[in-house]
Design an enzyme around this catalytic site. Sequence first.
Site, PDB file in Angstrom:
ATOM      1  N   GLY A  46    -137.434 -25.833  -6.548  1.00 44.09           N
ATOM      2  CA  GLY A  46    -138.649 -26.354  -5.924  1.00 44.09           C
ATOM      3  C   GLY A  46    -138.246 -27.629  -5.213  1.00 44.09           C
ATOM      4  O   GLY A  46    -137.296 -27.615  -4.440  1.00 44.09           O
ATOM      5  N   GLU A  47    -138.891 -28.716  -5.522  1.00 48.62           N
ATOM      6  CA  GLU A  47    -138.556 -30.006  -4.919  1.00 48.62           C
ATOM      7  C   GLU A  47    -138.284 -30.979  -6.072  1.00 48.62           C
ATOM      8  O   GLU A  47    -139.189 -31.294  -6.847  1.00 48.62           O
ATOM      9  CB  GLU A  47    -139.735 -30.467  -4.051  1.00 48.62           C
ATOM     10  CG  GLU A  47    -139.427 -31.623  -3.158  1.00 48.62           C
ATOM     11  CD  GLU A  47    -138.287 -31.327  -2.183  1.00 48.62           C
ATOM     12  OE1 GLU A  47    -138.248 -30.228  -1.598  1.00 48.62           O
ATOM     13  OE2 GLU A  47    -137.422 -32.219  -2.036  1.00 48.62           O
ATOM     14  N   SER A  48    -137.034 -31.426  -6.162  1.00 49.91           N
ATOM     15  CA  SER A  48    -136.651 -32.232  -7.336  1.00 49.91           C
ATOM     16  C   SER A  48    -137.454 -33.527  -7.433  1.00 49.91           C
ATOM     17  O   SER A  48    -137.772 -33.984  -8.537  1.00 49.91           O
ATOM     18  CB  SER A  48    -135.149 -32.513  -7.330  1.00 49.91           C
ATOM     19  OG  SER A  48    -134.742 -33.035  -6.097  1.00 49.91           O
ATOM     20  N   CYS A  78    -131.134 -25.016  -8.794  1.00 49.42           N
ATOM     21  CA  CYS A  78    -131.321 -25.777  -7.551  1.00 49.42           C
ATOM     22  C   CYS A  78    -131.985 -27.126  -7.824  1.00 49.42           C
ATOM     23  O   CYS A  78    -131.312 -28.017  -8.341  1.00 49.42           O
ATOM     24  CB  CYS A  78    -132.082 -24.919  -6.547  1.00 49.42           C
ATOM     25  SG  CYS A  78    -131.781 -25.466  -4.866  1.00 49.42           S
ATOM     26  N   ILE A 135    -131.122 -22.097  -1.032  1.00 44.76           N
ATOM     27  CA  ILE A 135    -132.205 -22.614  -0.200  1.00 44.76           C
ATOM     28  C   ILE A 135    -132.189 -24.143  -0.246  1.00 44.76           C
ATOM     29  O   ILE A 135    -132.446 -24.733  -1.296  1.00 44.76           O
ATOM     30  CB  ILE A 135    -133.584 -22.109  -0.682  1.00 44.76           C
ATOM     31  CG1 ILE A 135    -133.614 -20.581  -0.692  1.00 44.76           C
ATOM     32  CG2 ILE A 135    -134.704 -22.663   0.194  1.00 44.76           C
ATOM     33  CD1 ILE A 135    -134.836 -19.989  -1.367  1.00 44.76           C
ATOM     34  N   ARG A 136    -131.838 -24.757   0.868  1.00 42.91           N
ATOM     35  CA  ARG A 136    -131.716 -26.225   0.906  1.00 42.91           C
ATOM     36  C   ARG A 136    -131.020 -26.718  -0.361  1.00 42.91           C
ATOM     37  O   ARG A 136    -131.486 -27.613  -1.064  1.00 42.91           O
ATOM     38  CB  ARG A 136    -133.078 -26.897   1.094  1.00 42.91           C
ATOM     39  CG  ARG A 136    -133.802 -26.411   2.356  1.00 42.91           C
ATOM     40  CD  ARG A 136    -134.959 -27.315   2.743  1.00 42.91           C
ATOM     41  NE  ARG A 136    -134.455 -28.587   3.249  1.00 42.91           N
ATOM     42  CZ  ARG A 136    -134.969 -29.782   2.938  1.00 42.91           C
ATOM     43  NH1 ARG A 136    -135.982 -29.872   2.106  1.00 42.91           N
ATOM     44  NH2 ARG A 136    -134.470 -30.866   3.454  1.00 42.91           N
ATOM     45  N   HIS A 171    -130.319 -19.547  -6.340  1.00 45.18           N
ATOM     46  CA  HIS A 171    -131.457 -18.920  -7.019  1.00 45.18           C
ATOM     47  C   HIS A 171    -131.140 -17.467  -7.347  1.00 45.18           C
ATOM     48  O   HIS A 171    -131.294 -16.609  -6.487  1.00 45.18           O
ATOM     49  CB  HIS A 171    -132.681 -18.911  -6.093  1.00 45.18           C
ATOM     50  CG  HIS A 171    -133.195 -20.256  -5.751  1.00 45.18           C
ATOM     51  ND1 HIS A 171    -134.191 -20.876  -6.458  1.00 45.18           N
ATOM     52  CD2 HIS A 171    -132.864 -21.104  -4.760  1.00 45.18           C
ATOM     53  CE1 HIS A 171    -134.453 -22.049  -5.926  1.00 45.18           C
ATOM     54  NE2 HIS A 171    -133.668 -22.213  -4.897  1.00 45.18           N
ATOM     55  N   GLU A 173    -132.931 -15.752  -9.294  1.00 45.38           N
ATOM     56  CA  GLU A 173    -134.241 -15.123  -9.532  1.00 45.38           C
ATOM     57  C   GLU A 173    -134.849 -14.577  -8.243  1.00 45.38           C
ATOM     58  O   GLU A 173    -135.697 -13.688  -8.304  1.00 45.38           O
ATOM     59  CB  GLU A 173    -135.202 -16.113 -10.225  1.00 45.38           C
ATOM     60  CG  GLU A 173    -135.817 -17.202  -9.371  1.00 45.38           C
ATOM     61  CD  GLU A 173    -134.845 -18.310  -8.985  1.00 45.38           C
ATOM     62  OE1 GLU A 173    -133.676 -18.276  -9.375  1.00 45.38           O
ATOM     63  OE2 GLU A 173    -135.270 -19.220  -8.241  1.00 45.38           O
TER      64      GLU A 173
HETATM   65  N1  GLN Z   1    -133.956 -29.261  -1.542  1.00 41.03           N
HETATM   66  C1  GLN Z   1    -134.564 -29.307  -2.850  1.00 41.03           C
HETATM   67  C2  GLN Z   1    -134.320 -30.666  -3.500  1.00 41.03           C
HETATM   68  O1  GLN Z   1    -133.500 -31.427  -3.074  1.00 41.03           O
HETATM   69  C3  GLN Z   1    -134.032 -28.203  -3.738  1.00 41.03           C
HETATM   70  C4  GLN Z   1    -134.375 -26.868  -3.131  1.00 41.03           C
HETATM   71  C5  GLN Z   1    -134.522 -25.750  -4.100  1.00 41.03           C
HETATM   72  O2  GLN Z   1    -134.797 -25.949  -5.290  1.00 41.03           O
HETATM   73  N2  GLN Z   1    -134.419 -24.562  -3.578  1.00 41.03           N
HETATM   74  O3  GLN Z   1    -134.976 -30.956  -4.446  1.00 41.03           O
END
Ligand code: GLN
Length: 192
Positions: A46-48, A78, A135-136, A171, A173
């Site tokens: 997600g977004e840390s 991630c 993903i990112r 990921h 999942e």
């Molecule tokens: N870019 C997100 C971060 O820095 C991580 C992306 C992800 O969990 N797919 O938190």
Amino acid sequence: MKVGILGLQGDVREHARLIDAAGATAIIIKHAAGLDEVAGLIVPGGESTTIGKLLDRFGILDPLRERIRAGMPVYGTCAGAILMAREVRGPEGVPHSIGVMDMAIVRNAYGRQVDSFETDLDVAGLDRPLRSVFIRAPIIEEVGSGVEVLAEFDDRPVLVRENGMLASTFHPEIAGDERVHRIFLDLIEEAG
Ligand code: GLN
């Protein structure tokens, strides 16, 4: 066996599905009290920054860190891996981190041109390649001597283990292959 999925933000349902597919029971955790019900925890992607802030705001961060230090297995994917790293390097930090795993990580490190991609990885202990989605994703720049590298991409660790702690920068999942979740269930059984 009950396995918690931290359900504050991110791809919670996909993890729950694979934990169930791997033969355990997924429980979505949104409060510190929920940690007492489960034998291990997944911190999803997600977004840390957001997940860290919510962990702090809902009073989960300190109890979670204590449980992990006391031996509860945890698997971060991630953003979850970023939150588990002892050191977040580079321009983008995280305001609140779990900071339990002996590794240094850099957020969003593949750059904008290739910020999402899929590849097949060779994973230690698995007999055929694992489809993995980045993903990112962050890059793990350094790991301590107690950290075992289970898979690499471009000469960088992407799946690592330290005692009962597992982290992937990709990921599994999303591709829907439950074999990394099975590795995590084995760690939980070992921790017994
Ligand atoms: N870019 C997100 C971060 O820095 C991580 C992306 C992800 O969990 N797919 O938190």
